[in-house]
Scaffold this motif. Structure first.
Motif, PDB file in Angstrom:
ATOM      1  N   UNK A  70     -15.935   1.807   6.768  1.00 52.09           N
ATOM      2  CA  UNK A  70     -15.277   1.984   8.134  1.00 52.09           C
ATOM      3  C   UNK A  70     -14.117   2.748   8.276  1.00 52.09           C
ATOM      4  N   UNK A  71     -14.219   2.882   9.531  1.00 51.02           N
ATOM      5  CA  UNK A  71     -13.462   3.492  10.524  1.00 51.02           C
ATOM      6  C   UNK A  71     -11.594   2.980   9.969  1.00 51.02           C
ATOM      7  N   UNK A  72     -11.837   1.612   9.690  1.00 53.38           N
ATOM      8  CA  UNK A  72     -10.233   0.864   8.882  1.00 53.38           C
ATOM      9  C   UNK A  72     -10.429   1.252   7.834  1.00 53.38           C
ATOM     10  N   UNK A  73     -11.512   1.243   6.592  1.00 58.14           N
ATOM     11  CA  UNK A  73     -11.621   1.152   5.305  1.00 58.14           C
ATOM     12  C   UNK A  73     -10.485   3.208   5.216  1.00 58.14           C
ATOM     13  N   UNK A  74     -11.313   4.107   6.079  1.00 52.45           N
ATOM     14  CA  UNK A  74     -10.637   5.304   5.437  1.00 52.45           C
ATOM     15  C   UNK A  74      -9.412   4.840   6.568  1.00 52.45           C
ATOM     16  N   UNK A  75      -8.711   4.830   7.279  1.00 50.20           N
ATOM     17  CA  UNK A  75      -7.240   5.012   7.980  1.00 50.20           C
ATOM     18  C   UNK A  75      -6.460   4.166   6.470  1.00 50.20           C
ATOM     19  N   UNK A  76      -6.713   3.058   5.816  1.00 49.88           N
ATOM     20  CA  UNK A  76      -6.464   2.356   4.844  1.00 49.88           C
ATOM     21  C   UNK A  76      -5.993   2.698   3.495  1.00 49.88           C
ATOM     22  N   UNK A  77      -6.890   3.859   3.365  1.00 47.62           N
ATOM     23  CA  UNK A  77      -7.226   5.028   2.308  1.00 47.62           C
ATOM     24  C   UNK A  77      -6.464   6.103   2.858  1.00 47.62           C
ATOM     25  N   UNK A  78      -5.797   6.480   4.040  1.00 53.79           N
ATOM     26  CA  UNK A  78      -5.118   7.234   4.135  1.00 53.79           C
ATOM     27  C   UNK A  78      -3.665   7.012   4.273  1.00 53.79           C
ATOM     28  N   UNK A  79      -3.322   5.822   3.983  1.00 51.60           N
ATOM     29  CA  UNK A  79      -2.306   5.137   4.082  1.00 51.60           C
ATOM     30  C   UNK A  79      -1.938   5.323   2.520  1.00 51.60           C
ATOM     31  N   UNK A  80      -2.956   4.217   1.712  1.00 54.04           N
ATOM     32  CA  UNK A  80      -2.052   4.539   0.563  1.00 54.04           C
ATOM     33  C   UNK A  80      -2.275   5.685  -0.250  1.00 54.04           C
ATOM     34  N   UNK A  81      -2.466   6.498   0.544  1.00 53.69           N
ATOM     35  CA  UNK A  81      -2.370   8.163   0.180  1.00 53.69           C
ATOM     36  C   UNK A  81      -3.727   8.262  -1.022  1.00 53.69           C
ATOM     37  N   UNK A  82      -4.192   7.347  -1.066  1.00 52.42           N
ATOM     38  CA  UNK A  82      -5.639   7.650  -1.930  1.00 52.42           C
ATOM     39  C   UNK A  82      -6.502   9.049  -1.010  1.00 52.42           C
ATOM     40  N   UNK A  83      -5.920   9.386   0.249  1.00 52.67           N
ATOM     41  CA  UNK A  83      -6.889  10.406   0.565  1.00 52.67           C
ATOM     42  C   UNK A  83      -5.809  11.299   1.538  1.00 52.67           C
ATOM     43  N   UNK A  84      -5.853  12.394   1.783  1.00 57.48           N
ATOM     44  CA  UNK A  84      -5.085  13.229   2.381  1.00 57.48           C
ATOM     45  C   UNK A  84      -5.166  13.079   4.024  1.00 57.48           C
ATOM     46  N   UNK A  99     -13.991  11.181   0.312  1.00 56.92           N
ATOM     47  CA  UNK A  99     -15.037   9.492   1.180  1.00 56.92           C
ATOM     48  C   UNK A  99     -15.760   9.203   0.553  1.00 56.92           C
ATOM     49  N   UNK A 100     -17.139   9.655  -0.765  1.00 57.01           N
ATOM     50  CA  UNK A 100     -17.835   9.989  -1.077  1.00 57.01           C
ATOM     51  C   UNK A 100     -17.912   9.233  -2.422  1.00 57.01           C
ATOM     52  N   UNK A 101     -17.300   9.850  -2.968  1.00 51.13           N
ATOM     53  CA  UNK A 101     -17.077   9.344  -4.085  1.00 51.13           C
ATOM     54  C   UNK A 101     -16.102   8.080  -4.039  1.00 51.13           C
ATOM     55  N   UNK A 102     -14.717   7.777  -3.454  1.00 49.92           N
ATOM     56  CA  UNK A 102     -14.653   6.365  -3.236  1.00 49.92           C
ATOM     57  C   UNK A 102     -15.357   5.141  -3.205  1.00 49.92           C
ATOM     58  N   UNK A 103     -16.519   5.555  -2.101  1.00 47.76           N
ATOM     59  CA  UNK A 103     -17.469   4.728  -1.867  1.00 47.76           C
ATOM     60  C   UNK A 103     -17.916   4.320  -3.167  1.00 47.76           C
ATOM     61  N   UNK A 104     -18.203   5.085  -3.802  1.00 49.83           N
ATOM     62  CA  UNK A 104     -19.295   5.169  -5.078  1.00 49.83           C
ATOM     63  C   UNK A 104     -18.644   4.466  -6.007  1.00 49.83           C
ATOM     64  N   UNK A 105     -17.695   4.825  -6.280  1.00 47.69           N
ATOM     65  CA  UNK A 105     -16.792   4.297  -6.965  1.00 47.69           C
ATOM     66  C   UNK A 105     -15.912   2.762  -7.435  1.00 47.69           C
ATOM     67  N   UNK A 106     -15.593   2.294  -5.444  1.00 48.54           N
ATOM     68  CA  UNK A 106     -15.336   1.091  -5.327  1.00 48.54           C
ATOM     69  C   UNK A 106     -16.114  -0.401  -5.624  1.00 48.54           C
ATOM     70  N   UNK A 107     -17.702   0.150  -6.173  1.00 41.63           N
ATOM     71  CA  UNK A 107     -18.383  -0.478  -5.835  1.00 41.63           C
ATOM     72  C   UNK A 107     -18.254  -1.685  -7.830  1.00 41.63           C
ATOM     73  N   UNK A 108     -17.205  -0.399  -8.485  1.00 44.44           N
ATOM     74  CA  UNK A 108     -17.220  -0.596  -9.613  1.00 44.44           C
ATOM     75  C   UNK A 108     -15.541  -1.224 -10.023  1.00 44.44           C
ATOM     76  N   UNK A 109     -14.681  -0.439  -9.283  1.00 42.46           N
ATOM     77  CA  UNK A 109     -13.610  -0.332  -9.484  1.00 42.46           C
ATOM     78  C   UNK A 109     -12.670  -0.677  -8.058  1.00 42.46           C
ATOM     79  N   UNK A 110     -11.417  -1.104  -8.427  1.00 42.14           N
ATOM     80  CA  UNK A 110     -10.357  -1.121  -7.634  1.00 42.14           C
ATOM     81  C   UNK A 110     -10.115  -0.316  -6.663  1.00 42.14           C
ATOM     82  N   UNK A 111      -9.714  -0.435  -5.425  1.00 44.95           N
ATOM     83  CA  UNK A 111      -8.754   1.094  -5.244  1.00 44.95           C
ATOM     84  C   UNK A 111      -7.905   1.446  -5.763  1.00 44.95           C
ATOM     85  N   UNK A 112      -6.345   0.150  -6.108  1.00 39.98           N
ATOM     86  CA  UNK A 112      -5.923   1.128  -6.927  1.00 39.98           C
ATOM     87  C   UNK A 112      -6.407   1.536  -8.724  1.00 39.98           C
ATOM     88  N   UNK A 113      -7.626   1.623  -9.407  1.00 44.46           N
ATOM     89  CA  UNK A 113      -7.264   1.994 -10.181  1.00 44.46           C
ATOM     90  C   UNK A 113      -8.287   3.083  -9.555  1.00 44.46           C
TER      91      UNK A 113
END
Length: 192
Positions: A70-84, A99-113
């Motif tokens: 979602x757009x909120x998720x994208x904004x959070x990834x930018x705020x958390x510096x996971x995404x430029x 974003x493709x990688x994050x969306x698939x990995x978050x099924x198994x890992x936390x955002x900090x991981x």
């Protein structure tokens, strides 16, 4: 994903769970992650990013009501510096791949991981090469899963249920191992 793939994603109401799984497996086998060179060359605005990635990720959603991005998720990834940060509210190819990688990995890992893994890998390799490696590893993992599901589907609902349990246990064990690896690497990096 083509219109044909989207139409075939819809399940016939009279199909059995086994038939639905076989249909899904066929779609997964035909799935090709969009290559780096085939990603849009022009920068996209947020609504375009969400639409584009929703199409790319639709096979990986639990059902049509669930959303992996979602757009909120994208904004959070930018705020958390996971995404430029996007330039002038526009997202480039690098953003789409991440974003493709994050969306698939978050099924198994936390955002900090995911952040730890991403930052660690990006020090050794350019993003286009990392993305290509990710797509290759994903394809291999999906092919393995497809083979196992096809075998279980041929044996019926009970075998599928047992396979779901095995996948759950394997997923948990692999997530725990991945978390431990990332924890050790993060600790070693802090000591440097």
């Amino acid at each position: 994903m083509s219109e044909e793939d989207l139409k075939s994603k819809e399940k016939p109401s009279s199909a059995t769970p086994v038939e639905n799984m076989i249909n899904w497996i066929q779609q997964i086998r035909n799935y090709e992650a969009v290559s780096w060179d085939r990603m849009p060359e022009i920068d996209l605005y947020m609504d375009q990013v969400i639409t584009y990635l929703d199409r790319q990720l639709s096979l990986f959603q639990r059902n049509d009501a669930s959303k992996l991005l979602t757009s909120s998720m994208v904004n959070n990834y930018v705020k958390d510096k996971l995404l430029p940060r996007p330039e002038h509210k526009r997202y480039a190819r690098e953003h789409l791949a991440a974003l493709l990688v994050i969306c698939l990995l978050k099924q198994a890992l936390s955002i900090p991981d995911i952040a730890t893994l991403s930052h660690y890998l990006q020090t050794d390799c350019p993003i286009d090469q990392l993305y290509g490696d990710f797509c290759q590893r994903q394809k291999e993992a999906l092919n393995d899963v497809c083979t196992r599901v096809e075998l279980a589907a041929g044996e019926g609902k009970t075998a599928l249920m047992q396979l779901a349990l095995s996948f759950s246990l394997e997923g948990t064990a692999r997530r725990i191992a991945a978390e431990r690896i990332l924890s050790e690497l993060a600790a070693a990096k802090q000591e440097q």
